[in-house]
Design a protein around this motif. Structure first.
Motif, short mmCIF file in Angstrom:
data_model
loop_
_atom_site.label_atom_id
_atom_site.label_comp_id
_atom_site.label_asym_id
_atom_site.label_seq_id
_atom_site.Cartn_x
_atom_site.Cartn_y
_atom_site.Cartn_z
N UNK A 306 67.37 25.93 47.98
CA UNK A 306 68.70 25.78 47.39
C UNK A 306 69.03 24.32 47.12
N UNK A 307 68.65 23.42 48.05
CA UNK A 307 68.92 22.00 47.87
C UNK A 307 68.17 21.44 46.66
N UNK A 308 66.88 21.75 46.60
CA UNK A 308 66.07 21.26 45.48
C UNK A 308 66.60 21.82 44.17
N UNK A 309 66.96 23.11 44.18
CA UNK A 309 67.49 23.71 42.95
C UNK A 309 68.78 23.05 42.51
N UNK A 310 69.68 22.78 43.46
CA UNK A 310 70.97 22.17 43.09
C UNK A 310 70.79 20.72 42.63
N UNK A 311 69.97 19.96 43.35
CA UNK A 311 69.74 18.56 42.96
C UNK A 311 69.06 18.50 41.60
N UNK A 312 68.02 19.33 41.42
CA UNK A 312 67.34 19.36 40.13
C UNK A 312 68.24 19.83 39.01
N UNK A 313 69.11 20.78 39.33
CA UNK A 313 70.03 21.29 38.31
C UNK A 313 71.01 20.23 37.84
N UNK A 314 71.40 19.33 38.73
CA UNK A 314 72.32 18.26 38.33
C UNK A 314 71.69 17.39 37.25
N UNK A 315 70.41 17.07 37.41
CA UNK A 315 69.73 16.26 36.39
C UNK A 315 69.59 17.04 35.09
N UNK A 316 69.37 18.34 35.21
CA UNK A 316 69.21 19.15 34.01
C UNK A 316 70.55 19.48 33.34
N UNK A 317 71.65 19.34 34.07
CA UNK A 317 72.96 19.42 33.43
C UNK A 317 73.11 18.25 32.46
N UNK A 318 72.70 17.06 32.92
CA UNK A 318 72.73 15.89 32.03
C UNK A 318 71.81 16.11 30.84
N UNK A 319 70.62 16.66 31.09
CA UNK A 319 69.66 16.99 30.04
C UNK A 319 70.28 17.95 29.02
N UNK A 320 70.94 18.99 29.52
CA UNK A 320 71.51 20.00 28.64
C UNK A 320 72.72 19.48 27.87
N UNK A 321 73.50 18.62 28.52
CA UNK A 321 74.65 18.03 27.83
C UNK A 321 74.21 17.20 26.64
N UNK A 322 73.20 16.38 26.84
CA UNK A 322 72.67 15.56 25.74
C UNK A 322 72.04 16.46 24.67
N UNK A 323 71.33 17.50 25.10
CA UNK A 323 70.76 18.44 24.14
C UNK A 323 71.84 19.05 23.26
N UNK A 324 72.93 19.49 23.89
CA UNK A 324 74.01 20.12 23.13
C UNK A 324 74.65 19.12 22.16
N UNK A 325 74.94 17.91 22.64
CA UNK A 325 75.57 16.91 21.77
C UNK A 325 74.67 16.58 20.58
N UNK A 326 73.37 16.43 20.83
CA UNK A 326 72.45 16.11 19.75
C UNK A 326 72.32 17.27 18.76
#
Length: 547
Positions: A306-326
């Motif tokens: 759960x910890x790894x998933x949540x920490x990794x998901x935070x970085x991928x939220x940034x990834x997805x936000x930039x993907x959406x904006x682009x």
């Protein structure tokens, strides 16, 4: 000359505006990407927690390319010739979604299902691993059938001048799916839903993913009406058995038009790089956190998955936000292939802004150039992976890759959609008239998604889209076998035992050293080399098709 295919009805999409219609057409990709995101974010740490080694997990992930290699081309060929009264794509979308949802729930509750039949602790653990792997294979095979059908529906429905717009909307929906999925993974769902959807983060995510997929596929299936195949000409006289399906795939794959072949070649090299990123980046970010930044109490708190998933998901939220904006911004500043195919075309906007628009048009990069740059950005980011020693740096690198992912979800499908529809147009090559008809108008016009295919000026869209999309998927999945082999070799050499960061929870009495390079980072570095080759292959595409 063989008789042409005969159709009844016209493609149509509910909705009163262009944006609403595009959103409804591509909404299914939100659920698809949510499901992929849950699998890619949580399954690796989940299997590591169960005690599988990274080298064995790399073999588990052969499910993705294997299912894509088998399912998408076969479903594409069968769907292309389907005369179902509901259309060629939607029945496969709905049927596949039901199977995906069942396997998602089975994956989340593997321990409980096994305990119903097995009481011995060690046997139950091994059976849990086996059932989890079986569920992953089931999800991958079923979701590939859904994914190919969703992409085929976009190509089938839109006329040539709208293929880039449809692909860019698809990229936005993929980004939204990523964003929602990683956002759900980053929060503690137990506090949101309580025990209603399960007692662990992983169970709740699989349940939410199943519900989201059913909802979004249902929306698109309700909103889109397909034209129905009445007669497939000469092929109606041929029985569509297993050998005929394979022969069709082989014949088409070995006789691809040069343009489609060049697009597939780019995809091959690009996906050797994307495979380790998509399947291991969350685990990599989580391991960087556990290795360098996590306090001792966090490591001792339990639920490392759960910890790894949540920490990794935070970085991928940034990834997805930039993907959406682009995916929102870039289609406005990048030339469509249609614009480049019409050298005599000059935009005719309202007089008040005409000079500004004409000046801007001169400096718009082509989609091909943008695609090349995206490969370079991805390669430059992944080269740095082995040298990262902080969660912040890992998050920044993953986030920057969102630029490349937005274009990778958009560019190849745009080029392929244009090529497929050119091939099925009368004459197989000319569509400049269609592009100019709607683009030269001075006033805004409604998007003609409900176009009449009987009109001689409208191209016949997507007659062979299923098989061509399936074959491009072959070039997306074959490199994943290469990536799996590379990962297996790297993991076997650098981390032959259980995961040093995660295995302690399952095997607390064993010692697991975190000395030495991170194996996933090395795989990402190798992927960067392949992305550089993809950039060179994209430049060659310009010479082949003069994009």
């Amino acid at each position: 000359m063989p008789p042409a295919a005969q159709w009844t009805g016209t493609p149509s999409i509910k909705g009163s505006s262009e944006s609403v219609r595009m959103a409804l057409l591509t909404a299914s990709l939100i659920g698809l990407q949510f499901t992929w995101g849950v699998e890619m974010t949580y399954c690796t740490p989940y299997l590591l927690e169960l005690g599988l080694t990274k080298s064995r997990i790399s073999l588990v992930w052969i499910a993705g390319p294997l299912s894509g290699l088998i399912m998408q081309p076969i479903v594409g060929v069968i769907a292309d010739r389907s005369k179902n009264r509901y259309g060629r794509r939607r029945p496969f979308m709905v049927g596949g979604t039901i199977l995906v949802s069942m396997f998602l729930l089975l994956l989340g509750w593997t321990r409980e299902v096994v305990k119903m039949f097995i009481t011995d602790k060690e046997t139950a653990r091994e059976a849990t691993i086996a059932l989890a792997v079986l569920s992953i294979y089931g999800i991958d095979f079923a979701i590939n059938a859904v994914q190919g059908s969703c992409r085929g529906l976009i190509v089938d429905t839109l006329p040539i001048p709208k293929q880039q717009q449809g692909s860019s909307w698809a990229s936005r929906m993929v980004a939204v799916g990523h964003l929602v999925g990683y956002g759900a993974g980053a929060i503690d769902l137990g506090k949101v839903f309580g025990p209603m959807l399960g007692d662990t983060q992983f169970k709740q995510l699989t349940a939410v993913a199943a519900l989201t997929l059913c909802l979004t596929i249902g929306i698109t299936s309700w909103a889109v009406s397909e034209r129905v195949l009445v007669s497939n000409g000469k092929e109606d006289q041929e029985e569509l058995g297993a050998m005929q399906v394979l022969q069709t795939i082989f014949k088409t794959a070995t006789n691809l038009p040069r343009g489609i072949q060049a697009i597939c070649f780019v995809q091959f090299w690009a996906w050797i790089g994307w495979f380790p990123f998509l399947f291991y980046s969350t685990t990599w970010v989580g391991e960087i956190y556990l290795r360098y930044d996590a306090p001792a109490e966090a490591k001792a708190a339990g639920d490392l998955t759960g910890q790894v998933g949540r920490i990794g998901s935070m970085s991928l939220i940034a990834f997805s936000t930039i993907t959406f904006l682009m995916s929102v911004i870039l289609p406005w500043i990048v030339k469509s292939p249609e614009d480049e195919k019409s050298p005599g075309f000059t935009p005719r906007p309202p007089a008040s802004i005409a000079s500004f628009v004409v000046e801007i048009e001169k400096y718009k990069p082509s989609l091909l150039t943008t695609w090349t740059i995206s490969h370079c950005i991805f390669a430059s980011s992944m080269i740095l992976a082995p040298f990262v020693h902080s969660l912040r740096s890992a998050t920044i690198i993953v986030a920057v890759c969102g630029i490349s992912w937005a274009i990778s979800c958009w560019a190849p499908f745009t080029f392929l959609g244009v090529e497929i529809n050119r091939l099925s147009s009368p004459g197989g090559h000319s569509y400049g008239h269609v592009a100019r008809t709607s683009m030269e108008l001075e006033s805004p016009v409604q998007l003609h998604l409900n176009h009449d295919f009987g009109d001689s000026h409208s191209p016949s869209t997507g007659e062979g889209s299923g098989v061509y999309l399936g074959i491009m998927n072959l070039y997306t999945t074959l490199p994943q076998f290469v990536g799996t082999a590379i990962s297996w070799v790297v993991f076997t050499i650098l981390e032959p035992g259980k995961s040093p960061e995660l295995a302690k929870e399952a095997h607390p009495d064993e010692h697991h050293s975190t000395d030495g390079p991170n194996a996933i980072a090395v795989c990402l570095f190798i992927g960067a080399m392949s992305a550089a080759v993809a950039a060179l292959a994209t430049r060659r595409l310009k010479r082949i098709q003069n994009y």
